[in-house]
Design a protein around this motif. Structure first.
Motif, PDB file in Angstrom:
ATOM      1  N   ASN A 198       5.728   6.016  -1.552  1.00 39.40           N
ATOM      2  CA  ASN A 198       4.486   5.901  -0.762  1.00 39.40           C
ATOM      3  C   ASN A 198       4.539   4.744   0.227  1.00 39.40           C
ATOM      4  O   ASN A 198       4.229   4.911   1.411  1.00 39.40           O
ATOM      5  CB  ASN A 198       3.289   5.730  -1.702  1.00 39.40           C
ATOM      6  CG  ASN A 198       2.971   7.018  -2.427  1.00 39.40           C
ATOM      7  OD1 ASN A 198       2.641   8.008  -1.813  1.00 39.40           O
ATOM      8  ND2 ASN A 198       3.124   7.013  -3.742  1.00 39.40           N
ATOM      9  N   LEU A 199       4.938   3.583  -0.277  1.00 42.74           N
ATOM     10  CA  LEU A 199       4.989   2.431   0.629  1.00 42.74           C
ATOM     11  C   LEU A 199       6.156   2.559   1.601  1.00 42.74           C
ATOM     12  O   LEU A 199       6.130   1.991   2.694  1.00 42.74           O
ATOM     13  CB  LEU A 199       5.072   1.129  -0.159  1.00 42.74           C
ATOM     14  CG  LEU A 199       3.825   0.829  -1.022  1.00 42.74           C
ATOM     15  CD1 LEU A 199       4.013  -0.453  -1.822  1.00 42.74           C
ATOM     16  CD2 LEU A 199       2.572   0.739  -0.170  1.00 42.74           C
TER      17      LEU A 199
ATOM     18  N   LEU B 140       4.794   4.506   4.447  1.00 43.38           N
ATOM     19  CA  LEU B 140       3.875   3.629   5.181  1.00 43.38           C
ATOM     20  C   LEU B 140       4.664   2.584   5.975  1.00 43.38           C
ATOM     21  O   LEU B 140       4.404   2.337   7.158  1.00 43.38           O
ATOM     22  CB  LEU B 140       2.926   2.940   4.187  1.00 43.38           C
ATOM     23  CG  LEU B 140       1.811   2.074   4.766  1.00 43.38           C
ATOM     24  CD1 LEU B 140       0.866   2.903   5.608  1.00 43.38           C
ATOM     25  CD2 LEU B 140       1.024   1.383   3.650  1.00 43.38           C
TER      26      LEU B 140
ATOM     27  N   LYS C 191       4.591   2.775   9.952  1.00 43.55           N
ATOM     28  CA  LYS C 191       3.644   1.804  10.496  1.00 43.55           C
ATOM     29  C   LYS C 191       4.292   0.477  10.883  1.00 43.55           C
ATOM     30  O   LYS C 191       3.869  -0.168  11.838  1.00 43.55           O
ATOM     31  CB  LYS C 191       2.540   1.576   9.459  1.00 43.55           C
ATOM     32  CG  LYS C 191       1.327   0.854   9.982  1.00 43.55           C
ATOM     33  CD  LYS C 191       0.155   1.010   9.041  1.00 43.55           C
ATOM     34  CE  LYS C 191      -1.043   0.244   9.523  1.00 43.55           C
ATOM     35  NZ  LYS C 191      -2.216   0.482   8.686  1.00 43.55           N
TER      36      LYS C 191
ATOM     37  N   ILE D 291      -2.608   7.310   7.453  1.00 44.81           N
ATOM     38  CA  ILE D 291      -1.563   7.147   6.431  1.00 44.81           C
ATOM     39  C   ILE D 291      -1.899   6.014   5.456  1.00 44.81           C
ATOM     40  O   ILE D 291      -1.643   6.117   4.251  1.00 44.81           O
ATOM     41  CB  ILE D 291      -0.159   6.967   7.079  1.00 44.81           C
ATOM     42  CG1 ILE D 291       0.934   7.029   6.012  1.00 44.81           C
ATOM     43  CG2 ILE D 291      -0.060   5.702   7.907  1.00 44.81           C
ATOM     44  CD1 ILE D 291       2.353   7.135   6.558  1.00 44.81           C
ATOM     45  N   SER D 292      -2.518   4.940   5.958  1.00 41.64           N
ATOM     46  CA  SER D 292      -2.834   3.812   5.081  1.00 41.64           C
ATOM     47  C   SER D 292      -3.906   4.194   4.062  1.00 41.64           C
ATOM     48  O   SER D 292      -3.933   3.664   2.959  1.00 41.64           O
ATOM     49  CB  SER D 292      -3.350   2.632   5.898  1.00 41.64           C
ATOM     50  OG  SER D 292      -2.461   2.335   6.924  1.00 41.64           O
TER      51      SER D 292
ATOM     52  N   THR E  23      -2.390   6.899   1.428  1.00 42.95           N
ATOM     53  CA  THR E  23      -1.338   6.256   0.628  1.00 42.95           C
ATOM     54  C   THR E  23      -1.986   5.396  -0.468  1.00 42.95           C
ATOM     55  O   THR E  23      -1.581   5.448  -1.627  1.00 42.95           O
ATOM     56  CB  THR E  23      -0.454   5.368   1.528  1.00 42.95           C
ATOM     57  OG1 THR E  23       0.145   6.195   2.509  1.00 42.95           O
ATOM     58  CG2 THR E  23       0.624   4.664   0.750  1.00 42.95           C
TER      59      THR E  23
ATOM     60  N   TRP F 283      -2.466  -4.765   6.653  1.00 40.10           N
ATOM     61  CA  TRP F 283      -2.794  -3.361   6.366  1.00 40.10           C
ATOM     62  C   TRP F 283      -3.424  -2.713   7.602  1.00 40.10           C
ATOM     63  O   TRP F 283      -3.199  -1.536   7.885  1.00 40.10           O
ATOM     64  CB  TRP F 283      -3.775  -3.299   5.186  1.00 40.10           C
ATOM     65  CG  TRP F 283      -4.239  -1.916   4.844  1.00 40.10           C
ATOM     66  CD1 TRP F 283      -3.652  -1.050   3.968  1.00 40.10           C
ATOM     67  CD2 TRP F 283      -5.381  -1.207   5.367  1.00 40.10           C
ATOM     68  NE1 TRP F 283      -4.352   0.130   3.911  1.00 40.10           N
ATOM     69  CE2 TRP F 283      -5.420   0.064   4.763  1.00 40.10           C
ATOM     70  CE3 TRP F 283      -6.382  -1.535   6.288  1.00 40.10           C
ATOM     71  CZ2 TRP F 283      -6.402   0.997   5.040  1.00 40.10           C
ATOM     72  CZ3 TRP F 283      -7.359  -0.593   6.571  1.00 40.10           C
ATOM     73  CH2 TRP F 283      -7.371   0.654   5.956  1.00 40.10           C
TER      74      TRP F 283
END
Lengths: 477, 287
Positions: free
Chosen positions: A87-88, A91, A95, A128-129, A132, A325
């Motif tokens: 997941n990260l 991200l 990002k 997405i943030s 996630t 974030w």
């Protein structure tokens, strides 16, 4: 597909009628409809990025089950790490890749060494943030044995992709939202009506407050070099209302839409600009993210039950991560840092949990004192918003320098053919409405609620900005 | 019950506002050139100029009136394309506006068969009441059906140009900075030295221009096609020499002004430049 467009209106009406009339009392079919609708909603921006949501869904569904079925601590930890990495990883790549590459190159260049790494043309997948963090909370909560995994991949997939809150929150927890997909939903007229009320209020905040402010903010921040002190100050205030109207408006619309479909989402904003100190501001602003960081980062780091030095460290970590974030830019990190600085005195004086109750004005003296605190908190918040809105740190610093140095308090006629002060009246009315209804979710309560609805609908139609639909700011995060 | 009430309320509000806005635009004094065109009835002009901002900002019609004693009207509208010129011409003829000579600006937008958002927005209040406008919008606006059938939709999605502020100003009869009597609007004090990129080549045929020429012929209007000046940086551009070959009888004035101090930006003359070019036009075309 934006909530404030005609396309979305047609989309939602179709989903609503199929959901409540054709598929009435058929929970699984309703979930299938919601899942398809959510994927269509997301795919409307860019269908290619649906694959990321699908992968996240499958990975976390499977890992959630594996963690639950394993008693071996080490294996559980490895599974959790895999979920975090997937997941990260998405991200981080979509990002932050370019941010790290560019800063890596800059760092080496400052030592006179040129690097040959190139940044990539990466499109940031919308929301997405948000999804996630939502899906991460599921695996982490299973790992912590706070919840059990679901057996229904359909319900889980719908929980991850639920269209009202998919792209800009509120960031829901599995514990709260997932069970709602697993039980039968009955149409409640009262519930749907309250959904409509909150949606109308959210729409008003978005198209009247946020988008009108945006018209001014864009030109003031773009041409800040030619703006007077007054205009620059108003620019920061207008941006404060733009981002509040935009984001809380979106959250309200999301809550309202979900409620019309029989779901309850968490409250994401609680009149943050009436906060009496910065700690209270953060208990009222983007509550779903703040509580996420509190539960999954701040508390694991030791939270407030540790030494003062570590508490200070934790506060800085939370605010810097929160800033990061929001976007891969130093401006967001500076914004987070400023908020940590604001928070620090409250922490050191142990006054960060003083203002937890509702604001009650009992006498004039206390009213003035409260008013002053609210104004002071709002002022420092506006100051930090300059960093949030600026293109880069230099831009923010220049903006602030001009604000304090050019000493020109004249009323200015802007290139958008409007005076800089024109918005003050409408914002004054908006603040008054919020103030008198601060104990409620929306203003449509009390004796004259029908008159208020008619008035707000009228103002939304007449004053709303419906041309060149401004994207919701938080979609980019 | 209440949900139905809200739906009904929204529909009623939209209908009422639609009627109010439309009536305001129909009855108020002109605040844009489309309203000015629609208000012109049974009038005569010696010269009418049509085009985009490269007409609006550079043809100093008061100077023509003063020096030639002939009546001139500048109907250049920002971003207008040949389709917009065509609809304005049709409206003028429909309103029995007579003109001896029609000047149509031709340059890079010759390649563009589209239409301008500004013109479309300003025409929207008349979508139901004017057949020419209706058919123009039907052909050129992808959202025609929504704008035609959904009450108030046309005003909502064009709020910046025909929304509340404009209606409010119209109700108060607020005068615009622009004098619509002659239509010339000086460019202002901005200065931009960037050189725009013109298309690589000229399209072989523009059916809209053919229709404009045809209409002029059948209404016995003498048409003059001209290319307005560009800054010296573009004087040798291939497009501007090619357009000479492609369009018969084009007065190519793209290189008429050689001193860059007369330009506000590469495509627009400043007020002094506009005065100089209008003088040039009077001499060159013997107005």
């Amino acid at each position: 597909m934006l909530f404030n467009t005609f396309t979305f209106f047609l989309f939602f009406i179709t989903v609503f009628f199929l959901y409540w009339f054709l598929l009435k009392k058929r929970r699984v079919s309703q979930n299938i409809l919601l899942l398809i609708a959510s994927y269509v909603f997301y795919g409307w921006w860019d269908w290619r990025f649906l694959s990321l949501i699908v992968i996240s869904t499958i990975v976390d569904f499977a890992i959630g089950k594996l963690i639950f079925n394993t008693t071996d601590k080490k294996r559980r930890k490895v599974l959790l790490v895999i979920s975090l990495l997937v997941n990260l990883g998405f991200l981080g790549f979509f990002k932050y890749y370019n941010f790290f590459i560019e800063n890596w190159i800059l760092a080496w260049e400052s030592f006179g060494i040129s690097m040959n790494l190139s940044s990539l043309q990466i499109i940031l997948p919308v929301g997405i943030s948000f999804y996630t963090f939502q899906t991460l909370s599921y695996t982490i909560d299973i790992y912590r044995k706070k919840i059990e995994p679901t057996d229904s991949i359909l319900s889980f997939a719908t929980f991850v992709a639920f269209f009202p809150q998919l792209v800009a929150g509120p960031i829901e927890r599995a514990q709260h939202l997932l069970p709602q997909f697993l039980r039968e939903r009955k149409f409640s007229y009262k519930h749907a009506l309250s959904g409509i009320h909150i949606f109308i209020w959210g729409l008003f905040k978005k198209v009247v407050i946020a988008d009108t402010c945006a018209t001014y903010v864009d030109v003031i921040f773009q041409d800040y070099g030619s703006m007077s002190t007054l205009t620059l100050m108003l620019g920061a205030v207008y941006f404060a209302f733009q981002i509040y109207g935009d984001f809380s408006g979106y959250s309200d619309m999301a809550i309202g839409l979900a409620r019309m479909l029989g779901f309850d989402l968490m409250q994401n904003f609680k009149y943050p600009y009436f906060a009496r100190d910065i700690a209270e501001f953060w208990r009222r602003w983007h509550i779903s993210l703040t509580t996420w960081f509190r539960d999954y980062l701040y508390i694991p780091l030791g939270g407030s039950r540790t030494t003062l030095a570590l508490q200070v460290r934790n506060v800085f970590i939370i605010f810097l991560v929160s800033g990061f974030w929001h976007g891969a830019n130093w401006t967001f990190i500076a914004w987070g840092f400023l908020n940590a600085i604001y928070f620090l005195p409250l922490l050191l004086l142990k006054r960060n949990r003083v203002n937890k109750d509702n604001i009650e004005i009992v006498n004039v003296g206390q009213g003035i004192k409260t008013g002053f605190k609210i104004l002071a908190t709002f002022t420092i918040t506006c100051f930090s918003w300059v960093f949030f809105r600026a293109d880069n740190i230099q831009h923010a610093l220049d903006y602030i320098m001009r604000m304090v140095s050019n000493k020109n308090f004249g009323i200015q006629f802007l290139s958008i053919e409007r005076y800089n002060i024109e918005l003050i009246a409408i914002l004054g009315v908006f603040i008054a409405i919020e103030w008198f209804h601060r104990k409620h979710e929306h203003p449509f309560t009390g004796k004259f609620y029908l008159a208020k609805i008619i008035l707000i609908l009228f103002l939304t139609i007449v004053l709303g900005v419906f041309s060149n639909h401004e994207d919701f700011i938080y979609f980019q995060f | 019950m209440k949900i139905s009430f809200y739906c009904l309320l929204v529909v009623v509000l939209l209908c009422i506002l639609d009627v109010v806005y439309t009536q305001v635009y129909k009855k108020s004094n002109p605040r844009n050139k489309i309203q000015r065109v629609l208000a012109l009835k049974n009038e005569s002009f010696d010269y009418v100029f049509l085009g985009n901002s490269r007409v609006e900002n550079i043809i100093v019609t008061p100077l023509i009136n003063q020096e030639t004693d002939k009546s001139a009207l500048n109907l250049g509208i920002q971003q207008a394309k040949l389709n917009d010129v065509l609809v304005i011409l049709k409206l003028l003829i429909h309103n029995n506006v007579k003109m001896q000579k029609l000047f149509v600006q031709i340059d890079s937008h010759y390649n563009d068969l589209g239409s301008s958002d500004i013109v479309k927005s300003q025409l929207l209040p008349y979508i139901h009441s004017n057949e020419i406008i209706n058919s123009y919008l039907k052909e050129n606006d992808s959202e025609f059906n929504q704008k035609y059938y959904i009450p108030f939709y046309r005003y909502a999605v064009n709020d910046y140009r025909v929304g509340f502020r404009e209606v409010f100003a119209s109700v108060l009869s607020q005068a615009k900075n622009t004098d619509f009597n002659d239509g010339y609007i000086p460019f202002g004090n901005r200065r931009n030295t960037a050189i725009p990129k013109l298309p690589a080549s000229v399209i072989s045929k523009n059916i809209v221009l053919d229709e404009i020429v045809e209409i002029c012929k059948s209404n016995e209007i003498e048409i003059v096609l001209f290319c307005a000046p560009y800054c010296p940086g573009l004087h040798k551009d291939n497009y501007l020499s090619e357009i000479d070959y492609e369009i018969d009888n084009l007065y190519n004035f793209s290189s008429a002004i050689t001193d860059s101090s007369y330009f506000a930006d590469c495509g627009h003359l400043n007020h002094s430049g506009a005065m100089k070019f209008t003088e040039f036009l009077i001499d060159e075309l013997k107005l």
